[in-house]
Write a protein that holds these residues in place. Structure first.
Motif, short mmCIF file in Angstrom:
data_model
loop_
_atom_site.label_atom_id
_atom_site.label_comp_id
_atom_site.label_asym_id
_atom_site.label_seq_id
_atom_site.Cartn_x
_atom_site.Cartn_y
_atom_site.Cartn_z
N ARG A 223 -25.27 -17.89 33.65
CA ARG A 223 -24.66 -18.13 32.33
C ARG A 223 -24.66 -19.62 31.99
NH1 ARG A 223 -21.36 -14.27 34.64
NH2 ARG A 223 -21.25 -12.26 33.55
N THR A 224 -24.82 -19.89 30.72
CA THR A 224 -24.64 -21.24 30.21
C THR A 224 -23.15 -21.46 29.97
OG1 THR A 224 -26.77 -21.07 29.07
CG2 THR A 224 -25.32 -22.87 28.40
N VAL A 225 -22.63 -22.59 30.44
CA VAL A 225 -21.20 -22.87 30.32
C VAL A 225 -21.01 -24.20 29.61
CG1 VAL A 225 -19.02 -23.20 31.55
CG2 VAL A 225 -20.73 -21.61 32.46
N VAL A 226 -20.16 -24.20 28.59
CA VAL A 226 -19.79 -25.43 27.89
C VAL A 226 -18.30 -25.65 28.10
CG1 VAL A 226 -19.67 -26.63 25.68
CG2 VAL A 226 -21.61 -25.12 26.18
N LEU A 227 -17.96 -26.80 28.65
CA LEU A 227 -16.59 -27.10 29.06
C LEU A 227 -16.06 -28.31 28.32
CD1 LEU A 227 -14.26 -26.98 31.38
CD2 LEU A 227 -15.68 -28.70 32.51
N THR A 228 -14.82 -28.21 27.81
CA THR A 228 -14.10 -29.41 27.39
C THR A 228 -12.95 -29.61 28.37
OG1 THR A 228 -12.52 -28.28 25.93
CG2 THR A 228 -14.62 -28.96 24.98
N THR A 229 -12.73 -30.85 28.76
CA THR A 229 -11.67 -31.15 29.72
C THR A 229 -11.25 -32.60 29.58
OG1 THR A 229 -11.06 -31.17 32.08
CG2 THR A 229 -13.33 -31.72 31.53
N HIS A 230 -10.00 -32.88 29.96
CA HIS A 230 -9.53 -34.26 30.05
C HIS A 230 -9.55 -34.75 31.50
CE1 HIS A 230 -7.46 -33.74 25.97
NE2 HIS A 230 -8.33 -34.71 25.84
N TYR A 231 -9.94 -33.88 32.43
CA TYR A 231 -10.00 -34.25 33.84
C TYR A 231 -11.41 -34.73 34.17
CZ TYR A 231 -5.60 -31.64 34.25
OH TYR A 231 -4.32 -31.18 34.10
N MET A 232 -11.55 -36.04 34.39
CA MET A 232 -12.88 -36.58 34.65
C MET A 232 -13.44 -36.11 35.99
SD MET A 232 -13.56 -38.28 31.93
CE MET A 232 -12.49 -37.16 30.99
N ASP A 233 -12.56 -35.93 37.00
CA ASP A 233 -13.04 -35.45 38.29
C ASP A 233 -13.59 -34.03 38.16
OD1 ASP A 233 -10.46 -34.46 37.79
OD2 ASP A 233 -10.00 -34.25 39.92
N GLU A 234 -13.00 -33.25 37.26
CA GLU A 234 -13.46 -31.88 37.02
C GLU A 234 -14.87 -31.90 36.42
OE1 GLU A 234 -10.68 -28.70 35.91
OE2 GLU A 234 -11.53 -28.98 33.90
N ALA A 235 -15.07 -32.72 35.41
CA ALA A 235 -16.38 -32.82 34.78
C ALA A 235 -17.42 -33.35 35.76
CB ALA A 235 -16.30 -33.72 33.55
#
Length: 301
Positions: free
Chosen positions: A182-194
């Motif tokens: 699957r293609t996943v598009v993520l928004t996050t404020h956690y830089m370590d997560e990205a």
């Protein structure tokens, strides 16, 4: 690049506010793509346009090869959307909740039960949704977004307000979802997560995309110094100055002696030669440093 999403010169204005101002990027099929930015950067508006929830003022968008606006009914079964805060039906158990979503998509109950297992909620299937922990509720939200087996999944801050253990546990699930194709598009404020999850990220601010690249390439491009810390008290001031040799800045707070340098190999070698590696910590630049360098450090509510 076979694009799952293609955005070209996208714009959306609200009066004088340019919420999205000439945004251009592509997301490849099968990619885990992150969109990062401070509050008010334009991330949510951009995603809502891509998802077909909002009309753009100008520019072009294709999602899975079709235009999402006007509302494209053929696109809905092909995408899944997980919101930061999900409003579940009151008094339903986790299984009842997921089966309800399955029926909305004309999906079998067996598929709903399989998704409970996929997200690790089989043991909690008979728990009412208001009794689920924060991590379990986020897993159920993702299961609801996946129950119809979409090609493209949008995740809006999926680990917000979760404890570190729940966050890492959810990361494993997100990696599996992406590895399944699957293609996943993520928004996050956690830089370590990205940095951990995303193949590439776009950093936005003031409605514009400031940079798009892999996290590692963005960090390398910053050319930031390395911080090397050892336990304070093992080296004299003269020894520290000799190690720095004009190529490093020195800071000593009584607990850590820190060298800030662009030549970490020379500093590490000198410390090793003096057997002064107690408490060694080496910190290079991170995606957070890139983010702050591009967007600034002022607080935005």
């Amino acid at each position: 690049m076979d694009a799952a999403i293609r955005v070209t010169d996208l714009a959306k204005h609200y009066g004088d506010l340019r919420a999205v101002d000439g945004v251009t990027f592509e997301v490849a099929r099968g990619e885990f793509f992150g969109i990062l930015g401070p509050n008010g950067a334009g991330k949510t508006t951009t995603l809502e346009i891509i998802e077909g929830l909002r009309e753009a003022d100008s520019g072009e968008v294709t999602t899975l090869g079709v235009s999402p606006w006007p509302r494209n009914k053929s696109l809905a079964p092909r995408i899944g959307v997980q919101l930061q805060a999900s409003a579940f039906f009151d008094r339903l158990t986790a299984r009842e909740q997921l089966r309800t979503f399955a029926e909305l998509y004309a999906v079998s109950r067996n598929r709903a039960d399989e998704m409970l297992e996929t997200v690790g909620l089989t043991d909690s299937r008979d728990t009412r949704v208001e009794k689920l922990s924060g991590g379990q509720a986020q897993r159920l939200s993702i299961a609801c977004a996946l129950v119809h087996d979409p090609e493209l999944l949008f995740l809006d801050e999926p680990t917000a307000a979760l404890d570190p253990q729940a966050r890492r546990n959810l990361w494993d699930l997100l990696r599996k979802i992406n590895s399944d194709g699957r293609t996943v598009v993520l928004t996050t404020h956690y830089m370590d997560e990205a940095e951990s999850l995303c193949d590439r990220v776009a950093i936005m601010d003031h409605g514009k995309v400031l940079n798009v690249d892999t996290p590692s390439a963005l960090v390398r491009g910053l050319d930031a110094p390395t911080r090397i810390s050892v336990a304070s008290g093992h080296l004299s001031a003269d020894e520290s100055a000799t190690i720095a040799d004009g190529n490093a800045e020195i800071a000593d707070d009584g607990a850590d002696l820190t060298f800030v340098t662009h030549r970490p190999a020379a500093v590490l070698t000198a410390l090793a030669e003096r057997s002064a590696l107690d408490g060694l910590r080496v910190r290079g630049a991170t995606l957070e440093d890139v983010f702050l360098n591009l967007t600034g450090r002022e607080y935005r509510a």
